[in-house]
Write an enzyme that holds these catalytic residues in place. Sequence first.
Site, PDB file in Angstrom:
ATOM      1  N   ASP A  65       9.844   5.667 -10.259  1.00  0.00           N
ATOM      2  CA  ASP A  65       9.351   6.222 -11.524  1.00  0.00           C
ATOM      3  C   ASP A  65       9.878   7.618 -11.800  1.00  0.00           C
ATOM      4  OD1 ASP A  65       8.000   3.888 -11.822  1.00  0.00           O
ATOM      5  OD2 ASP A  65       5.983   4.748 -11.835  1.00  0.00           O
ATOM      6  N   SER A 115       0.811  -1.214   0.000  1.00  0.00           N
ATOM      7  CA  SER A 115       0.000   0.000   0.000  1.00  0.00           C
ATOM      8  C   SER A 115       0.851   1.274   0.000  1.00  0.00           C
ATOM      9  CB  SER A 115      -0.954  -0.047   1.202  1.00  0.00           C
ATOM     10  OG  SER A 115      -1.934   0.947   1.113  1.00  0.00           O
ATOM     11  N   LYS A 138      -0.633  -4.273  -3.110  1.00  0.00           N
ATOM     12  CA  LYS A 138      -1.924  -3.794  -2.599  1.00  0.00           C
ATOM     13  C   LYS A 138      -2.118  -2.356  -3.093  1.00  0.00           C
ATOM     14  CE  LYS A 138      -5.063  -2.251   0.554  1.00  0.00           C
ATOM     15  NZ  LYS A 138      -5.547  -0.873   0.725  1.00  0.00           N
TER      16      LYS A 138
END
Length: 530
Positions: free
Chosen positions: A312, A301, A326
Amino acid sequence: MNKKLWSPIILGIAVMAGIYLGRLSVPSPDVDDYDDIQVMQMPTVTNKLQQILDAIDLYYVDNVSTDSIIEKVIPRVLEDLDPHTTYIPADLLNEVNSELKSNFGGVGIQFSIIQDTINIVSVVNGGPSSHLGVLPGDKIIKVNGRDFVGPSISNQMVMDSLRGDIGTKVSLTVTRNKTNIDFNIIRGLIPQYSVNASYIVGDSIGYISIDRFAENTYEEMLQGIAKLKTQGCSKLIVDLRSNQGGLLDVVIRMCNEFLHAGDLIVYTEGAHQVRQEARADGKGVCQDMEIVTLIDEFSASASEIFAGAMQDNDRGIVVGRRSFGKGLVQTQLQLPDFSAIRLTISRYHTPSGRCIQRPYSDGREDYYQEMGRRFANELFKVDSTKMDLSQKFTTKKGRTVFGGGGIMPDIFIPHDTTKASPFLYNLRAKTILYTYAMEYTNKHRDEYKGMNGKSLIAKLEEKSLWNDILRYAAQKGVKAPSSVSPLEKDIIEQDVRAYIAKDLVGNDAFYAILNRMDPTIIKAVEVLKN
């Protein structure tokens, strides 16, 4: 649809059908008899399930609590949705919500149950117990005058007894050096920390361990980094292994400290939720720090949001193993009886567009069994991972990353199997290393009094505890094999020194010792040195 879900509905239909069939089975009445039969119209409601419950309430042969039926039906309705949509009964709601709180009412101790006895592991500085002189190593034998030892004592029983409303009283009797001492403690506000440790690994490299994203985690992280900077830290290892997530706004603020103005942190969207983006404002205090993020199969999460944002945006290397996967956003809907539903409303996506959530179309049971499949193969060699190579995405600088669920690290570190010997397993499973460390600390506390973490670690490393540990283990029924490898010996002594350091000076020294032989941290340090 799940058979369990249908069972209460079928029950209701059967009841109504029984009413109808019962009327048909009566011998043909004459008109007067027929006039005595009351035909009742059900109130107009918006769904069939409510009609069934009303029918049971109004017509069923016995008195039945429809509330109890509802408590059973709701989880069955939700289980056919995603694995993270859940129902929280009213009696559990406060406990569940407290996981994300940063404080609670209590006495201010950490404990461990060893051999049916509550051992005080540490005392919160400035808390109610520390003011009265409760010490690590004390053993609780009574709570509110009642004996509190024996095999029936559980962690939950202890927490239920020691936690409570601020300003209320709890009396403890502890034993210390074979002497019983009574304490009358007024419960106070006890902080729950989510930053486990922050210390300098070496060569201007700092380490910070975060075990969840709670209300105060952002502030705790800033305090930890500020401390590290005063010690010359310019590069940082952020350890999110086994961090199962927490509050979305907290992880966004934490990411903001490392990213540059306009960098996308995360975005969410769902069938009924428009796309919402979170971007960095360029005011972060760590924008120029080199960073390595550590993750493993239990990082979930919010941890995956942090790791994905760093990866990224090419802000730092991610080291470890593929994260849990998740990526579903829940909102908590409060119900009138103070129960709640945590309902999934959208999905998390990393800046490159990857959906963090792994597939769950085969049902909840299969979803949670995946971890067992990972331990059978994926955690030991990178080429057996299950990432979807057809889902290619591009980072800010053009590197290729893959989707399919979870965050795949840039550098894979296989699960460490060097600590899997039967001897070491038994020592840990029977808490022998931990109990030895506690007894050693209680005997030698004065010898280490006043030392800081660095000097304590140096002194502990001068001592050979090996033979003493072996004697203690044999007394507890775990005899060493005829030969123990040098690596295993080092691991055992390291564990004991870490427990001693934790008791005497706290978590920073504990992690500093424990992490020295951690291959993931060794690799992270190597990356930051180059």
